[in-house]
Design an enzyme around this catalytic site. Structure first.
Site, PDB file in Angstrom:
ATOM      1  N   ARG A   1      -1.608   8.422   8.961  1.00 14.67           N
ATOM      2  CA  ARG A   1      -1.482   6.991   9.278  1.00 14.67           C
ATOM      3  C   ARG A   1      -1.078   6.215   8.035  1.00 14.67           C
ATOM      4  O   ARG A   1      -1.659   6.350   6.967  1.00 14.67           O
ATOM      5  CB  ARG A   1      -2.808   6.458   9.792  1.00 14.67           C
ATOM      6  CG  ARG A   1      -2.789   4.989  10.137  1.00 14.67           C
ATOM      7  CD  ARG A   1      -4.155   4.566  10.601  1.00 14.67           C
ATOM      8  NE  ARG A   1      -5.116   4.695   9.527  1.00 14.67           N
ATOM      9  CZ  ARG A   1      -5.473   3.708   8.721  1.00 14.67           C
ATOM     10  NH1 ARG A   1      -4.958   2.504   8.870  1.00 14.67           N
ATOM     11  NH2 ARG A   1      -6.366   3.909   7.771  1.00 14.67           N
TER      12      ARG A   1
ATOM     13  N   HIS B   1     -12.275   8.503   6.792  1.00 12.35           N
ATOM     14  CA  HIS B   1     -11.956   7.075   6.937  1.00 12.35           C
ATOM     15  C   HIS B   1     -11.444   6.697   8.323  1.00 12.35           C
ATOM     16  O   HIS B   1     -11.921   5.754   8.923  1.00 12.35           O
ATOM     17  CB  HIS B   1     -10.910   6.730   5.877  1.00 12.35           C
ATOM     18  CG  HIS B   1     -10.486   5.296   5.862  1.00 12.35           C
ATOM     19  ND1 HIS B   1     -11.373   4.259   5.698  1.00 12.35           N
ATOM     20  CD2 HIS B   1      -9.253   4.726   5.972  1.00 12.35           C
ATOM     21  CE1 HIS B   1     -10.714   3.105   5.720  1.00 12.35           C
ATOM     22  NE2 HIS B   1      -9.441   3.350   5.905  1.00 12.35           N
TER      23      HIS B   1
ATOM     24  N   HIS C   1      -9.928   8.670   3.038  1.00 16.86           N
ATOM     25  CA  HIS C   1      -9.494   7.614   2.120  1.00 16.86           C
ATOM     26  C   HIS C   1      -9.824   8.060   0.707  1.00 16.86           C
ATOM     27  O   HIS C   1     -10.948   8.495   0.436  1.00 16.86           O
ATOM     28  CB  HIS C   1     -10.221   6.299   2.454  1.00 16.86           C
ATOM     29  CG  HIS C   1      -9.575   5.108   1.828  1.00 16.86           C
ATOM     30  ND1 HIS C   1      -9.639   4.862   0.476  1.00 16.86           N
ATOM     31  CD2 HIS C   1      -8.848   4.091   2.367  1.00 16.86           C
ATOM     32  CE1 HIS C   1      -8.975   3.747   0.209  1.00 16.86           C
ATOM     33  NE2 HIS C   1      -8.483   3.262   1.343  1.00 16.86           N
TER      34      HIS C   1
ATOM     35  N   GLU D   1       0.869  -1.183   0.000  1.00 17.37           N
ATOM     36  CA  GLU D   1       0.000   0.000   0.000  1.00 17.37           C
ATOM     37  C   GLU D   1       0.902   1.228   0.000  1.00 17.37           C
ATOM     38  O   GLU D   1       2.113   1.108   0.244  1.00 17.37           O
ATOM     39  CB  GLU D   1      -0.883   0.030   1.263  1.00 17.37           C
ATOM     40  CG  GLU D   1      -2.071  -0.907   1.199  1.00 17.37           C
ATOM     41  CD  GLU D   1      -2.942  -0.860   2.446  1.00 17.37           C
ATOM     42  OE1 GLU D   1      -2.525  -0.273   3.468  1.00 17.37           O
ATOM     43  OE2 GLU D   1      -4.044  -1.427   2.406  1.00 17.37           O
TER      44      GLU D   1
ATOM     45  N   ARG E   1      -2.003   8.999   1.248  1.00 10.58           N
ATOM     46  CA  ARG E   1      -3.454   9.158   1.050  1.00 10.58           C
ATOM     47  C   ARG E   1      -3.892  10.619   0.976  1.00 10.58           C
ATOM     48  O   ARG E   1      -4.804  10.951   0.221  1.00 10.58           O
ATOM     49  CB  ARG E   1      -4.206   8.494   2.197  1.00 10.58           C
ATOM     50  CG  ARG E   1      -4.171   7.015   2.083  1.00 10.58           C
ATOM     51  CD  ARG E   1      -4.931   6.360   3.194  1.00 10.58           C
ATOM     52  NE  ARG E   1      -4.777   4.923   3.000  1.00 10.58           N
ATOM     53  CZ  ARG E   1      -5.250   4.005   3.805  1.00 10.58           C
ATOM     54  NH1 ARG E   1      -5.923   4.357   4.872  1.00 10.58           N
ATOM     55  NH2 ARG E   1      -5.068   2.736   3.561  1.00 10.58           N
TER      56      ARG E   1
HETATM   57  C1  SIN Z   1      -7.774  -0.044   2.669  1.00 16.33           C
HETATM   58  O1  SIN Z   1      -7.956  -1.250   2.533  1.00 16.33           O
HETATM   59  O2  SIN Z   1      -7.533   0.718   1.731  1.00 16.33           O
HETATM   60  C2  SIN Z   1      -7.855   0.534   4.024  1.00 16.33           C
HETATM   61  C3  SIN Z   1      -6.765   0.024   4.858  1.00 16.33           C
HETATM   62  C4  SIN Z   1      -6.495   0.995   5.957  1.00 16.33           C
HETATM   63  O3  SIN Z   1      -7.114   2.042   6.026  1.00 16.33           O
HETATM   64  O4  SIN Z   1      -5.597   0.713   6.760  1.00 16.33           O
END
Ligand code: SIN
Length: 541
Positions: free
Chosen positions: A391, A356, A249, A133, A295
């Site tokens: 985060r 989010h 998000h 990610e 993000r």
């Molecule tokens: C996601 O799956 O994009 C969210 C994961 C997260 O917010 O830690």
């Protein structure tokens, strides 16, 4: 620290007389059933009796909906040093390094323990399969049943909870307030499934009530995420901090009329691209990591493209994915798209950002202790210092796991005498009832969520932040003096309290850092703001 008498909520939302209310006694009370609450319960139950309560069903949590996964150092070419460095870099200078090290280093061991307890992570051969990610320098996101990671972990923890005879689980119990006596938490008052008030006396109490996404019109969060724990702790005098840091998000399914649903970042980790409404891939113009930029960067870039193209959303493009692999790897999203007749092999998925994850919350030390004696906090409700101003994706399930264990251990360490010593205490608080027949709490909630989205959203500036406070203050004048008799009204009061704290903190942070972006102060100001904003209720109120 700040807090003004005029805008402060009263100490308790409902009148209390413990002598004339149904009473329960427990060694340790845990409030909330996400990963942190469940893990804390299991840990505490090794030492003492636990009462675990939640306002809905066990499954009503952000954990249950978590798709992407849980981050940890699981590959040979990864290291604690790299996970620590990624977390610190994303946190933009205000993470607590000691906490970051603690959480990262406990990760592999606690994830192994989850597998021992029956969590079946997706595997690649005999290793846990990991993905990537934004902000992670290595693949380190473990997942389960594709994009059902949170549910699979929660189910394993719930099975464990149900095996322990000394855990009493009470669903549909709405905790209205924790009860304090001279800065010592002695339990909580709540309302049970039958609509009766009950006092639960507890030698120690752990808040694990989760997040605050429902304070915004657009959110990935379930209905339960109304920031109750932060409001409860604030009313009791606990220090809350980092309230300006709400993480948005970038990719939430945007179909008018449909409830918003998370489209996991791991999709971008595995090659999904963002296109604007004119079919242009745009993230390459905004950041060198393109779709895997932090993000906050992706969310602002999406807003910018929406503005420039006059569109309400952008698109995720996964037309190049193998359709069968997609359905296997992301079954929840695959089903979701199908339910809206989106054929992902030919069509684009409409998305836009939404609230989010609440980074701020009840301040704790590195053992999960709050500023109130015998009150602990863990999970999203807590501000441990792990995330700083932003985060790193999938660090939150890890934090819930680690701090759930730590808080559970500490909270169960001292109630050797159980709650018996509380049997002779009596707490009273009289509140005059005021007429609420003209009040439409539904309208207040909807208006508040729209206001937060407009004025305390992805980008902020002084005037809208000041306006938000004035409006919330006005609404508070006729909502906060009422005494409600259902969760819907108490949630409304909690939401007003926490929204005001968020707007106040956002106004005070006169710089941009992490998820907090001030259009009027776009630079980071380390000289004045490389620190935390703490808020505490004025005790005179
Ligand atoms: C996601 O799956 O994009 C969210 C994961 C997260 O917010 O830690």
């Amino acid at each position: 620290m700040m807090g003004s008498k005029e805008t402060e909520p009263r100490r308790y939302l409902v009148p209390i007389d413990t002598a004339s209310t149904q009473q329960l006694f427990t060694d340790c009370l845990v409030i909330g059933t996400g990963i942190a609450g469940l893990r804390a319960t299991i840990q505490a139950a090794q030492n003492c009796g636990v009462t675990l309560v939640c306002k809905g069903s066990l499954a009503d949590s952000n954990t249950w909906n978590a798709q992407g996964g849980i981050a940890s150092v699981l590959a040979d070419d990864d290291s604690f040093a790299d996970h620590i460095a990624d977390t610190l870099a994303t946190g933009c200078g205000i993470c607590d390094r000691e906490v970051v090290e603690l959480v990262v280093k406990q990760g592999p061991c606690l994830i192994r323990q989850l597998t021992d307890w029956g969590t079946e992570f997706d595997m690649a051969g005999d290793q846990i399969d990991i993905t990537v990610e934004g902000g992670h320098s290595h693949a380190r996101i473990a997942h389960a049943q594709g994009d059902s990671t949170g549910r699979v972990i929660a189910e394993a923890l719930m099975r464990k909870v149900k095996q322990k005879p000394n855990i009493n689980v009470i669903e549909n119990f709405f905790v209205i307030d924790i009860i304090t006596d001279e800065n010592e938490c002695v339990g909580a008052i709540g309302c049970n499934r039958a609509g009766e008030f009950q006092v639960i006396w507890a030698a120690s109490t752990i808040l694990a009530t989760g997040g605050a996404g429902r304070l915004y019109r657009e959110t990935t969060n379930p209905e339960a995420a109304t920031a109750d724990g932060i409001a409860i702790a604030y009313r009791a005098g606990a220090v809350v901090r980092d309230m300006e840091f709400m993480q948005f998000h970038p990719t939430t399914l945007y179909i008018a009329g449909a409830s918003r649903a998370l489209i996991t970042e791991t999709l971008r980790g595995e090659g999904a691209m963002l296109l604007d409404s004119e079919n242009n891939r745009f993230m390459t113009d905004y950041h060198k990591a393109a779709e895997l930029a932090p993000r906050d960067v992706v969310s602002r870039a999406i807003l910018d493209r929406m503005l420039k193209t006059g569109s309400t959303h952008v698109y995720l493009d996964i037309r190049h994915f193998d359709k069968k692999h997609f359905a296997r790897r992301f079954p929840v999203i695959s089903e979701l798209c199908e339910s809206f007749d989106i054929d992902v092999s030919k069509e684009l998925i409409p998305v836009r950002p939404s609230a989010h994850y609440m980074i701020g919350g009840v301040k704790t030390d590195s053992e999960g202790a709050t500023s109130i004696r015998n009150l602990y906090a863990c999970g999203e409700v807590a501000s441990t210092g792990l995330h700083g101003a932003n985060r790193l994706g999938s660090n939150s399930l890890l934090e819930g796991l680690v701090f759930g264990k730590i808080a559970g251990k500490l909270a169960s360490g001292h109630p050797k005498a159980g709650a018996n010593h509380l049997k002779h205490r009596r707490i009273r608080c009289d509140i005059a009832l005021s007429d609420r027949s003209r009040l439409d709490a539904d309208d207040v909630r909807n208006s508040l969520r729209a206001l937060m989205w407009r004025n305390v959203g992805i980008t902020r500036k002084a005037q809208p932040l000041a306006e938000a406070q004035e409006i919330i203050d006005f609404w508070q004048r006729y909502v906060m003096d009422k005494v409600f008799d259902s969760a819907y009204g108490w949630e409304c009061q909690n939401m007003l309290t926490v929204c005001l704290l968020m707007a106040q903190a956002a106004e005070k942070r006169v710089e941009s850092r992490g998820v907090h972006y001030r259009e009027d102060f776009p630079e980071t100001d380390d000289k004045n703001f490389a620190n935390h904003i703490e808020l505490t209720r004025s005790l005179q109120a």
